[in-house]
Design an enzyme around this catalytic site. Structure first.
Site, mmCIF file in Angstrom:
data_model
loop_
_atom_site.group_PDB
_atom_site.id
_atom_site.type_symbol
_atom_site.label_atom_id
_atom_site.label_comp_id
_atom_site.label_asym_id
_atom_site.label_seq_id
_atom_site.Cartn_x
_atom_site.Cartn_y
_atom_site.Cartn_z
ATOM 1 N N SER A 1 1.221 3.285 4.581
ATOM 2 C CA SER A 1 1.267 4.499 3.917
ATOM 3 C C SER A 1 0.004 5.049 3.960
ATOM 4 O O SER A 1 -1.193 4.566 4.035
ATOM 5 C CB SER A 1 1.453 4.386 2.240
ATOM 6 O OG SER A 1 1.437 5.655 1.628
ATOM 7 N N TYR B 1 -1.110 1.184 -5.576
ATOM 8 C CA TYR B 1 0.000 1.409 -4.370
ATOM 9 C C TYR B 1 -0.605 1.352 -3.327
ATOM 10 O O TYR B 1 -0.669 0.760 -2.174
ATOM 11 C CB TYR B 1 0.893 2.435 -4.867
ATOM 12 C CG TYR B 1 1.634 2.840 -3.641
ATOM 13 C CD1 TYR B 1 2.854 1.943 -3.423
ATOM 14 C CD2 TYR B 1 1.560 3.781 -2.579
ATOM 15 C CE1 TYR B 1 3.625 2.429 -2.404
ATOM 16 C CE2 TYR B 1 2.094 4.062 -1.743
ATOM 17 C CZ TYR B 1 3.501 3.534 -1.420
ATOM 18 O OH TYR B 1 4.222 3.511 -0.359
#
Length: 252
Positions: free
Chosen positions: A143, A157
């Site tokens: 990501s 995250y």
């Protein structure tokens, strides 16, 4: 001859579902892994078969080792594993680090990091020429958050995806002489259901005017990059982390 199998974790929706469709359209037999939504997985398998492709749905939580072992045992039963897309992942509600519970952190890392490691371990055991395999490819889902840090939102995250970046490079070098290529795709803001699962269903609409291309990406655009990395067209590419983020470099 044993049929060649590709496992896509978290394959029943979003980017994973697009990857499954595209791999199947390219003639690969796809094992669609899902954690809970059997209906979505079965519908996807039906779509793929109706289009002339080959797919099977297998339930399993990649954060649980027993489920991962069962997933790969099912793959062994169906054919010869030649590919893995480590797509399964979760986010959570926006929180500062000083508001995060151990329960949240455990879930975040169990699925996003430990699950990817466990699946990669089992894939290497089957695909590596060192273990008698015929080689294969692994693509991890990172990501853009790993570069941005996601302050006041998902630092956990972002940290988990940072681990995926490092894992990709290290594992690629570890198995480069064993017939396995390992790469990663690092998406930016993509218009999928994951934002709603993190309590921000309107996140894409709120951010797109501030993105360099003034729009979010699609699951299909990310899937195209993954399918390329899974194909022979990228035969000299390993240890690469490909940004599919529309030029997004910093949070405004």
């Amino acid at each position: 001859m044993s049929e060649e199998i590709v496992i896509v974790t978290g394959g029943s929706r979003g980017i994973g579902a697009s990857v499954c469709r595209k791999l199947a359209a390219n003639g690969r037999k796809v094992l669609v892994n899902f954690a809970q939504n059997a209906g979505a997985a079965d519908k996807l398998v039906g779509e793929i078969r109706a289009a002339g492709g080959s797919a099977v749905a297998i339930q399993g939580d990649v954060g649980k080792e027993a489920d991962v072992l069962n997933l790969f045992s099912e793959a062994d039963r169906l054919g010869t594993l030649t590919g893995l897309v480590n797509n399964a992942g979760v986010v959570d509600l926006s929180r500062r680090v000083d508001e995060m519970s151990l329960e949240r952190l455990t879930r975040m890392f169990s699925i996003n990091v430990f699950g990817s490691f466990l699946c990669a371990r089992e894939a290497v055991r089957r695909m590596s020429t060192r273990h008698g395999g015929k080689g294969g490819t692994i693509v991890n889902l990172g990501s853009a958050a790993s570069k941005l840090g996601s302050p006041n939102q998902y630092v956990d995250y972002a940290a988990a995806k940072g681990a995926i970046d490092t894992m990709t490079v290290g594992l690629a070098l570890e198995v480069a002489q064993e017939g396995i290529r390992v790469n990663a795709v690092r998406p930016g803001i993509i218009d999928t259901e994951i934002h709603a699962s993190g309590g921000a269903p309107d996140r894409v609409a709120e951010l797109q005017s501030r993105l360099p291309m003034k729009r979010a990406g699609s699951a299909e655009e990310v899937a195209d990059a993954i399918v390329w990395l899974m194909s022979d067209l990228s035969s000299y590419t390993t240890g690469a982390i490909l940004d599919v983020s529309g030029g997004r470099a910093i949070l405004p």
